[in-house]
Design a protein around this motif. Structure first.
Motif, mmCIF file in Angstrom:
data_model
loop_
_atom_site.group_PDB
_atom_site.id
_atom_site.type_symbol
_atom_site.label_atom_id
_atom_site.label_comp_id
_atom_site.label_asym_id
_atom_site.label_seq_id
_atom_site.Cartn_x
_atom_site.Cartn_y
_atom_site.Cartn_z
ATOM 1 N N ASP A 23 -5.781 -5.752 0.061
ATOM 2 C CA ASP A 23 -4.526 -5.919 -0.793
ATOM 3 C C ASP A 23 -3.499 -5.383 0.189
ATOM 4 O OD1 ASP A 23 -2.453 -5.726 -2.433
ATOM 5 O OD2 ASP A 23 -3.328 -4.429 -3.951
ATOM 6 N N VAL A 24 -2.641 -6.299 0.662
ATOM 7 C CA VAL A 24 -1.776 -5.907 1.646
ATOM 8 C C VAL A 24 -0.328 -5.909 1.154
ATOM 9 C CG1 VAL A 24 -0.577 -7.068 3.979
ATOM 10 C CG2 VAL A 24 -2.926 -7.608 3.136
ATOM 11 N N GLY A 25 0.160 -4.513 1.273
ATOM 12 C CA GLY A 25 1.502 -4.352 0.743
ATOM 13 C C GLY A 25 2.480 -3.991 1.598
ATOM 14 N N GLY A 26 3.501 -3.770 1.220
ATOM 15 C CA GLY A 26 4.663 -3.440 2.450
ATOM 16 C C GLY A 26 4.607 -2.078 2.986
ATOM 17 N N THR A 27 3.752 -1.012 2.371
ATOM 18 C CA THR A 27 3.773 0.307 2.953
ATOM 19 C C THR A 27 2.215 0.251 3.364
ATOM 20 O OG1 THR A 27 5.178 0.808 1.097
ATOM 21 C CG2 THR A 27 4.175 2.675 2.179
ATOM 22 N N ASN A 28 1.370 -0.098 2.645
ATOM 23 C CA ASN A 28 -0.153 0.213 2.789
ATOM 24 C C ASN A 28 -1.074 -1.041 3.034
ATOM 25 O OD1 ASN A 28 -0.163 2.985 3.465
ATOM 26 N ND2 ASN A 28 0.515 3.409 1.192
ATOM 27 N N ALA B 272 -2.028 2.290 7.218
ATOM 28 C CA ALA B 272 -0.430 1.898 7.149
ATOM 29 C C ALA B 272 -0.166 0.437 7.511
ATOM 30 C CB ALA B 272 0.340 2.759 7.957
ATOM 31 N N PHE B 273 0.753 -0.247 6.694
ATOM 32 C CA PHE B 273 0.989 -1.397 7.071
ATOM 33 C C PHE B 273 1.748 -1.676 8.551
ATOM 34 C CE2 PHE B 273 4.091 -5.348 6.819
ATOM 35 C CZ PHE B 273 3.206 -6.351 6.789
ATOM 36 N N PRO B 274 1.596 -2.489 9.347
ATOM 37 C CA PRO B 274 2.245 -2.267 10.683
ATOM 38 C C PRO B 274 3.615 -3.222 10.564
ATOM 39 C CG PRO B 274 0.454 -3.727 10.784
ATOM 40 C CD PRO B 274 0.357 -3.065 9.417
#
Lengths: 291, 291
Positions: free
Chosen positions: A7-12, A31-33
């Motif tokens: 689950d790709v979110g803007g933070t994690n 953390a989302f790069p």
């Protein structure tokens, strides 16, 4: 055989491995790069997947499928994230890119609200129901609809966006450009702005009897119950599950809400209004279960 | 083989016979026998059917099915009109009653808005479309939805009522008890009340450039386009057809409406917004085609 979900979110980025019984056997949050582009994001997901497999003493051959949940518009057929502003993805061919790393595993890309709906339908609050709705209430409102036992992607396969139906013609301006969308009046953001604190704090104070917070909470129930009653006249579902932080308010929320929805629903039917069950893992689980 | 259809309204009963190509080969309009109860209404329909068959040199054995369209809630499985206030029908077993007169003919009872949708889907504006919506705009607003090539009766089979979704949370009081339903802001009644004349007169004067009527008409376009845009984010249909008197306004209505719906629709897709094609016969035709 296992399934991998992201689950790709803007933070994690949440990652997990599900066994044949849909139980999570391993999971990880990274953390989302930010601002690094979809290739780097996929590379990072691949690394995480390798680590999780290693941790479970599994290898690529044990993986039945890999799913990626992202916000925004998705071309499900081609596995492309068409537009996910907060991830910086525009026509990002996530499936094709992941195939470079895992050539033998079927890859699926799915909208995150749909993934959550699929998860709740397969193993959560909507399990066993053929006609059901999930709304995830957070900063905005996402959701999905199950019709006749299948996830409904919209007639033209654009998906559906229950947060962007109009609820108040002259209401507050929405990020989508329209006024008074369900999202502008039923999100956690609305509670926070009206109550001048974060939504949890406002609800907690309302529970304690704080008059100002109670007024905000009661207005919120009015807004949300009208939004849900509108969904009942259009979809006539067996059940509506609510996810997101607001749904943790428990009976304090669901009892008056259920009453109001029944009262406002055209068919005066006691639609089940319940909390979602899978919490923050729903998107990741649904991604893993995507087919 | 032919099919017989009835559209039972509070003023008139429309009856017709359709041939195998869905063409009307005979039709008749009779006054609705007010306050006489469902038995007398069915007896009158039976007489009309006999007359129409005689006129076409047909007999009972030539009839494949007979359908009855009525307003309000219908138990389709048992052919019961559950609640049709303007007809005085409450749990009226229309199918069972008609069976007394025509024991060998399959009888179907269907909601009138659904019947119209079915008719437009089988031989009118929605023909060939798998995902479509019909809204009939009159005193109130009724409608039906086609999903995946099938009429959608709602998840719990209560039907659906697009006229009673909320469009303006604090809008005018609706007959259903809620405020700001689509019906209160998008019906011909709204135009008539705002324009202080019947809807047709208001629209005609707006066409001629009357400033007050033009203002009412433009506000109407705003209301209706928001209602339709909301339907597009929830159903994502290929096409929406509009029936009822208002839809006769032609390009004067459909051009600005189509533009506004596209602009307000979340997916910015050029949904087709078109006039219905079957006019006042739609309900009767759909009743005949019910299966």
């Amino acid at each position: 055989m296992v399934r991998i979900g992201f689950d790709v979110g803007g933070t994690n980025i949440k990652a997990g491995i599900l066994d044949d019984s849909m139980n999570i056997v391993a999971k990880r949050m990274t953390a989302f790069p930010k601002e690094s582009g979809y290739r780097k994001v996929v590379r990072k997901m691949h690394e995480t997947a390798r680590e999780l497999l290693l941790e479970c003493h599994l290898n690529e051959g044990d993986v039945k499928s890999l799913g990626i949940a992202v916000a925004g518009a998705v071309d499900v057929a081609n596995g492309v994230s068409i537009k996910a502003c907060n991830l910086g993805f525009y026509n990002a061919p996530l499936s094709e890119e992941m195939k470079q790393h895992f050539p033998s595993i079927p890859i699926h890309v799915i909208n995150d609200a749909y993934a959550a709906t699929l998860a709740e339908f397969k193993k959560g609050a909507l399990k066993g129901c053929s006609n059901a709705i999930l709304l995830t209430i957070g900063t905005g409102i996402g959701g999905g609809v199950v019709l006749d036992g299948k996830l409904f992607y919209g007639g033209m396969k654009h998906g559906i966006e229950p947060g962007h139906a109009t609820l108040a013609l002259d209401g507050p301006l929405c990020t989508c450009g329209n006024r008074g969308c369900v999202e502008t009046l039923c999100s956690a953001t609305w509670i926070a702005e009206k109550g001048k604190a974060n939504a949890k704090a406002v609800i907690d104070r309302a529970k304690e009897g704080d008059p100002a917070c109670l007024e905000v909470f009661n207005e919120y129930i009015e807004n949300l119950s009208s939004a849900l009653a509108s969904l009942t006249v259009l979809f006539d579902p067996e059940i509506i599950a609510l996810g997101g932080g607001v749904s943790l308010a428990g009976r304090f929320l669901f009892e008056p809400l259920g009453e109001k929805v029944k009262q406002k629903s055209f068919f005066k039917y006691p639609y089940k209004i319940v909390p979602a069950e899978l919490g923050n893992d729903a998107g990741m689980i649904g991604a893993a279960l995507a087919e």
